[in-house]
Design a protein around this motif. Structure first.
Motif, short mmCIF file in Angstrom:
data_model
loop_
_atom_site.label_atom_id
_atom_site.label_comp_id
_atom_site.label_asym_id
_atom_site.label_seq_id
_atom_site.Cartn_x
_atom_site.Cartn_y
_atom_site.Cartn_z
N ILE A 169 0.84 -1.20 0.00
CA ILE A 169 0.00 0.00 0.00
C ILE A 169 0.87 1.25 0.00
O ILE A 169 0.60 2.22 -0.73
N ARG A 170 1.92 1.27 0.78
CA ARG A 170 2.81 2.44 0.83
C ARG A 170 3.47 2.66 -0.52
O ARG A 170 3.60 3.81 -0.97
N ARG A 171 3.88 1.58 -1.19
CA ARG A 171 4.49 1.73 -2.51
C ARG A 171 3.48 2.25 -3.54
O ARG A 171 3.81 3.10 -4.37
N ALA A 172 2.26 1.72 -3.49
CA ALA A 172 1.24 2.14 -4.45
C ALA A 172 0.89 3.61 -4.27
O ALA A 172 0.74 4.35 -5.25
N VAL A 173 0.77 4.06 -3.03
CA VAL A 173 0.45 5.47 -2.77
C VAL A 173 1.60 6.37 -3.20
O VAL A 173 1.39 7.46 -3.75
N LYS A 215 -6.44 12.04 -3.15
CA LYS A 215 -6.53 12.36 -1.73
C LYS A 215 -5.15 12.70 -1.21
O LYS A 215 -4.16 12.70 -1.95
N THR A 216 -5.08 12.97 0.07
CA THR A 216 -3.77 13.10 0.70
C THR A 216 -3.17 11.71 0.85
O THR A 216 -3.90 10.70 0.93
N PRO A 217 -1.85 11.58 0.88
CA PRO A 217 -1.24 10.24 1.03
C PRO A 217 -1.73 9.49 2.25
O PRO A 217 -1.96 8.28 2.19
N THR A 218 -1.92 10.19 3.37
CA THR A 218 -2.38 9.52 4.59
C THR A 218 -3.79 8.97 4.40
O THR A 218 -4.08 7.82 4.77
N GLU A 219 -4.69 9.78 3.83
CA GLU A 219 -6.05 9.32 3.60
C GLU A 219 -6.09 8.15 2.62
O GLU A 219 -6.86 7.20 2.80
N ALA A 220 -5.26 8.21 1.59
CA ALA A 220 -5.23 7.13 0.60
C ALA A 220 -4.72 5.84 1.21
O ALA A 220 -5.26 4.75 0.94
N GLU A 227 -9.73 -1.28 3.00
CA GLU A 227 -10.28 -2.10 1.92
C GLU A 227 -9.59 -3.47 1.86
O GLU A 227 -10.23 -4.50 1.63
N LYS A 228 -8.29 -3.47 2.07
CA LYS A 228 -7.54 -4.73 2.07
C LYS A 228 -7.99 -5.63 3.21
O LYS A 228 -8.14 -6.85 3.02
N LEU A 229 -8.22 -5.07 4.39
CA LEU A 229 -8.68 -5.87 5.52
C LEU A 229 -10.09 -6.39 5.30
O LEU A 229 -10.42 -7.52 5.69
N ILE A 240 -8.88 -3.89 16.69
CA ILE A 240 -8.13 -2.63 16.72
C ILE A 240 -8.20 -2.03 15.33
O ILE A 240 -7.84 -2.70 14.35
N PRO A 241 -8.68 -0.81 15.18
CA PRO A 241 -8.80 -0.23 13.84
C PRO A 241 -7.44 0.05 13.22
O PRO A 241 -6.45 0.32 13.93
N ALA A 242 -7.38 -0.01 11.90
CA ALA A 242 -6.14 0.31 11.19
C ALA A 242 -5.88 1.81 11.28
O ALA A 242 -6.75 2.63 10.95
N ALA A 243 -4.71 2.18 11.73
CA ALA A 243 -4.34 3.58 11.86
C ALA A 243 -2.83 3.70 11.80
O ALA A 243 -2.11 2.78 12.21
N GLU A 244 -2.37 4.83 11.28
CA GLU A 244 -0.93 5.07 11.19
C GLU A 244 -0.42 5.70 12.49
O GLU A 244 0.17 6.77 12.51
N SER A 245 -0.68 5.01 13.56
CA SER A 245 -0.19 5.39 14.88
C SER A 245 -0.24 4.15 15.76
O SER A 245 -0.99 3.21 15.49
N LEU A 246 0.55 4.16 16.80
CA LEU A 246 0.61 3.00 17.68
C LEU A 246 -0.70 2.85 18.46
O LEU A 246 -1.29 3.86 18.88
N PRO A 247 -1.18 1.65 18.66
CA PRO A 247 -2.36 1.45 19.50
C PRO A 247 -2.04 1.76 20.95
O PRO A 247 -0.87 1.82 21.35
N PRO A 248 -3.05 1.94 21.78
CA PRO A 248 -2.79 2.24 23.19
C PRO A 248 -2.00 1.12 23.86
O PRO A 248 -2.14 -0.06 23.54
N GLY A 249 -1.14 1.52 24.79
CA GLY A 249 -0.33 0.53 25.50
C GLY A 249 0.69 1.22 26.38
O GLY A 249 0.81 2.45 26.41
#
Length: 272
Positions: A169-173, A215-220, A227-229, A240-249
């Motif tokens: 996904i990162r390469r495609a964006v 879109k912006t790269p982050t949104e894309a 969509e992949k999930l 745990i939702p997909a997000a570009e940040s660490l989950p709580p812990g």
């Protein structure tokens, strides 16, 4: 060969340009390479001279850090890049054994700066190669260093826990972002360029197979990630939702590693 005569004429004109602009040619550092799909002539070398010096032939020339090959499959470049990422993973592992480095945020930032940046260098040029997926195991190892998860951990869970979008996904964006620059920025070298007609279905040109990013790269990345999930509903995933940040812990490395292994369901567990 006609191509050799064409190259000699081009070099002759280049010599005149050098002389007019008080430059000095260096044939000893100049290489020639031919790109084609004729396997019968795969070992043929061009006989080209510049200023009376024969130019050396290179099967894998390096241009701006990208290793090229005769068929432009980028197999050699991807193999070398994977080795570089593996070396940087060793540095990442060293941080997990230190008190000041074994912090989830530090490990994630280090992995993005050292491993993912190396793996994504010039990826708009080679992202469509069939060998691109060979890089993914090395990046999976980077995420294992961040999360402390074990090898049997599902890769979908691995990237969710690391807070990093999957490599494909990162390469495609990144490719789509470069495509948008090519269409909107007049300073781009390929701005307004019309691609040549494709003769082979296997050749996926950047200009014909990549759509500009809207879109912006982050949104894309997030949209493609979700969509992949959704397309793999039967794979074991966490709540745990997909997000570009660490989950709580917890920031403590031992607790963070134990928590992630409990979340993924892969790790040691005591028997009653």
């Amino acid at each position: 060969m006609s191509i050799e005569e064409t190259l000699k004429d081009a070099l002759s004109g280049l010599t005149t340009y050098y002389e007019v602009n008080h430059l000095r040619a260096n044939p000893a550092k100049t290489q020639v390479c031919v790109f084609h799909l004729r396997n019968k002539e795969a070992k043929r070398q061009l006989n080209v001279s510049w200023c009376g010096t024969p130019l050396s032939h290179s099967e894998h020339p390096v241009y701006l850090g990208v290793t090229l090959d005769r068929c432009l499959t980028f197999k050699t470049h991807i193999t070398k890049t994977k080795a570089k990422v593996s070396t940087r993973n060793n540095i990442l592992r060293k941080l997990t054994n230190t008190r000041w480095g074994a912090c989830p945020k530090t490990l994630r930032a280090t992995a993005l700066a050292l491993c993912f940046s190396t793996a994504e260098y010039a990826c708009p040029a080679w992202e469509r190669s069939t060998h691109a997926k060979k890089l993914d195991p090395a990046l999976n190892e980077s995420c294992r260093c961040i999360t402390g998860c074990l090898k049997p951990t599902n890769t979908n869970n691995l990237y969710i826990l690391a807070g990093i979008a999957p490599p494909d996904i990162r390469r495609a964006v990144a490719s789509r972002t470069e495509r948008r620059r090519q269409t909107t920025d007049e300073r781009h070298p390929l701005h307004g360029h019309v691609p040549a007609p494709s003769r082979l279905k296997s050749r996926k040109s950047f200009l014909t197979s990549t759509a500009p990013l809207e879109k912006t790269p982050t949104e894309a990345r997030l949209a493609m990630w979700k969509e992949k999930l959704n397309n793999h509903p039967h794979s074991p995933t966490m709540h745990i939702p997909a997000a570009e940040s660490l989950p709580p812990g917890d920031n403590n490395w031992a607790k963070w590693k134990c928590l992630n292994r409990l979340r993924s369901g892969v790790g040691r567990s005591g028997k009653p």
